[in-house]
Write an enzyme that holds these catalytic residues in place. Structure first.
Site, PDB file in Angstrom:
ATOM      1  N   VAL A  49       5.120  -5.918  -8.883  1.00 59.90           N
ATOM      2  CA  VAL A  49       5.194  -5.083 -10.099  1.00 59.90           C
ATOM      3  C   VAL A  49       3.909  -5.222 -10.902  1.00 59.90           C
ATOM      4  CG1 VAL A  49       6.404  -4.670 -12.260  1.00 59.90           C
ATOM      5  CG2 VAL A  49       7.704  -5.191 -10.183  1.00 59.90           C
ATOM      6  N   PRO A  58       2.730 -18.881 -11.692  1.00 61.96           N
ATOM      7  CA  PRO A  58       2.321 -19.967 -10.793  1.00 61.96           C
ATOM      8  C   PRO A  58       1.764 -19.467  -9.467  1.00 61.96           C
ATOM      9  CG  PRO A  58       4.712 -19.812 -10.907  1.00 61.96           C
ATOM     10  CD  PRO A  58       4.180 -18.878 -11.937  1.00 61.96           C
ATOM     11  N   PRO A  88      -9.773  18.609   8.133  1.00 63.43           N
ATOM     12  CA  PRO A  88      -9.658  18.983   9.544  1.00 63.43           C
ATOM     13  C   PRO A  88      -8.847  20.234   9.841  1.00 63.43           C
ATOM     14  CG  PRO A  88      -8.215  17.152   9.047  1.00 63.43           C
ATOM     15  CD  PRO A  88      -9.043  17.373   7.822  1.00 63.43           C
ATOM     16  N   ASP A 120     -15.068  29.493   6.161  1.00 58.59           N
ATOM     17  CA  ASP A 120     -15.209  29.417   7.615  1.00 58.59           C
ATOM     18  C   ASP A 120     -13.843  29.540   8.272  1.00 58.59           C
ATOM     19  OD1 ASP A 120     -17.819  26.880   7.725  1.00 58.59           O
ATOM     20  OD2 ASP A 120     -17.941  29.044   7.511  1.00 58.59           O
ATOM     21  N   LYS A 122     -17.944  31.206  11.913  1.00 60.19           N
ATOM     22  CA  LYS A 122     -18.894  31.020  13.009  1.00 60.19           C
ATOM     23  C   LYS A 122     -18.089  30.668  14.245  1.00 60.19           C
ATOM     24  CE  LYS A 122     -22.810  29.668  10.176  1.00 60.19           C
ATOM     25  NZ  LYS A 122     -23.883  28.691   9.935  1.00 60.19           N
TER      26      LYS A 122
END
Length: 407
Positions: free
Chosen positions: A28, A48, A174, A197, A219
């Site tokens: 947390v 601790p 991608p 593209d 392209k």
């Protein structure tokens, strides 16, 4: 709405250079501390033991860690406190001291017993917002995510004024629409003109407003292609006409994307231009096809090579004999058409014929498929299976690794 949520007063705390005490150093605390650090607070952690992440924050000087249990008086001169130990009695003691010291305190295990609550918080372009769900954490988190997504995509526009004229070279990732970066998607939502593209995330074009001009600069490999000079001219002309132009590319603009050529053209023309990196398909496509490009004890090097020209072409800048001597991973981009030439030159210069090879076609897209073979056999397999661009080819021992999905 519950009474618990109605009585809270929503306010932003200025904690810059003010003492904040976090009692507990578990998961947390690990979640809460980073935003306190960002707020500029002087953070003291009392616990601790700590998670490795919290310990790392202490070692780097971002927080002060008192390696002991909480004791009365730890909240003296504090402005804010967080009680997040795994012991309810300790948390109750921290809240009790906070009440006496008039320090607002969040109690992680029982929010209703603290004097403050932590909202579901998000940040977007300098805008910080939070949602309180009256104790229903799932609800507040869901609303927060919906608001954040609306801001990212431009459904909710936090700016009254339009974006300044100029050009943004945005890497779309991608192919999958949800793999574009947050910044890239935000700028796309601001565009007046989008020059795209064919490998850029297509679904995002549908989300554009009707006023946005979309220009296809695809392209297509070994087919018709938009001339780079024409693209450069379009970027400059549209920006000079007062538009904010997004050049949306597949992958990353600077990884075989000619992004730097476009940046140079804009700079030379005096057009403001910025670059937004994208997730390159060189690594993303193999990853989505269960092919790591590195793996401990298997590969310590990765070389990414363009296959748009053959190994013996006078335009080639690649030292293929040197690549053949490497033992690591070779990632071939735009190499499907000439895979036999690349395999032959690697074999000729000493690469083991049994070297594993993986081909990931249309990675992250609907038509994704992965073909695994060896360096000696890959060219024939690509032809037999009808593999076509876009595809990423991975050569090396990592291509022989595969998880047992049936396990």
């Amino acid at each position: 709405m519950s009474s618990h949520s109605q009585h809270h007063y929503f306010a932003g705390l200025d904690l810059q250079d003010r003492r904040v005490v976090v009692v507990g150093a578990g998961t947390v605390a690990q979640r809460r501390i980073p935003r306190l650090i960002k707020a500029g607070a002087r953070i003291e952690v009392v616990a601790p033991e700590a998670t490795p992440a919290v310990e790392g924050m202490a070692e780097s000087g971002e927080v002060v860690w008192h390696r002991r249990s909480y004791v009365e008086g730890d909240l003296e001169r504090a402005w804010y406190a967080v009680a997040c130990t795994s012991d309810p009695e300790v948390n109750a003691s921290v809240v009790a001291e906070a009440e006496r010291e008039r320090v607002f305190c969040v109690r992680a295990d029982d929010a209703s017993r603290g004097s403050a609550v932590t909202p579901a918080v998000a940040e977007h372009n300098g805008l910080l917002f939070g949602v309180l769900g009256g104790g229903d954490h799932r609800r507040s988190a869901a609303v927060k995510e919906a608001l954040l997504e609306a801001l990212r995509t431009g459904v909710v526009d936090e700016h009254a004024q339009p974006h300044q004229p100029g050009v943004a070279l945005v890497g779309g990732g991608p192919g999958a629409a949800d793999l574009i970066t947050v910044r890239g998607r935000h700028l796309l939502g601001k565009a007046d003109v989008v020059i795209t593209d064919r490998l850029a995330p297509r679904e995002l074009l549908e989300e554009l407003g009707q006023h946005v001009e979309v220009i296809d600069a695809s392209k297509i490999p070994y087919g018709r292609a938009a001339n780079q000079e024409v693209i450069n001219r379009l970027l400059i002309e549209r920006a000079r006409a007062g538009n904010f132009v997004v050049r949306l590319k597949g992958g990353d603009p600077y990884v075989y994307g000619r992004g730097f050529e476009e940046l140079l053209a804009c700079v030379e023309a005096g057009v403001a231009v910025t670059t937004v990196p994208g997730i390159t398909s060189a690594f993303a496509a193999p990853a989505i096809g269960d092919v790591p490009v590195t793996h401990r004890g298997v590969a310590h090097e990765v070389v990414v090579v363009s296959g748009h020209v053959g190994p013996y072409d006078e335009q080639s800048l690649v030292d293929w004999p040197a690549l053949a001597r490497l033992r690591g991973t070779l990632v071939l981009m735009m190499a499907v058409k000439r895979i036999r030439e690349f395999a032959d030159v690697l074999l000729e210069h000493g690469r083991d014929p049994q070297t594993p090879v993986a081909v990931v076609q249309e990675g992250t897209m609907r038509g994704q498929r992965t073909l695994r073979s060896t360096l000696a056999e890959i060219a024939g397999e690509v032809e037999r299976r009808g593999v076509a661009p876009p595809a990423v080819i991975v050569v090396g021992a990592v291509a022989g690794l595969a998880p047992d999905r049936a396990a």
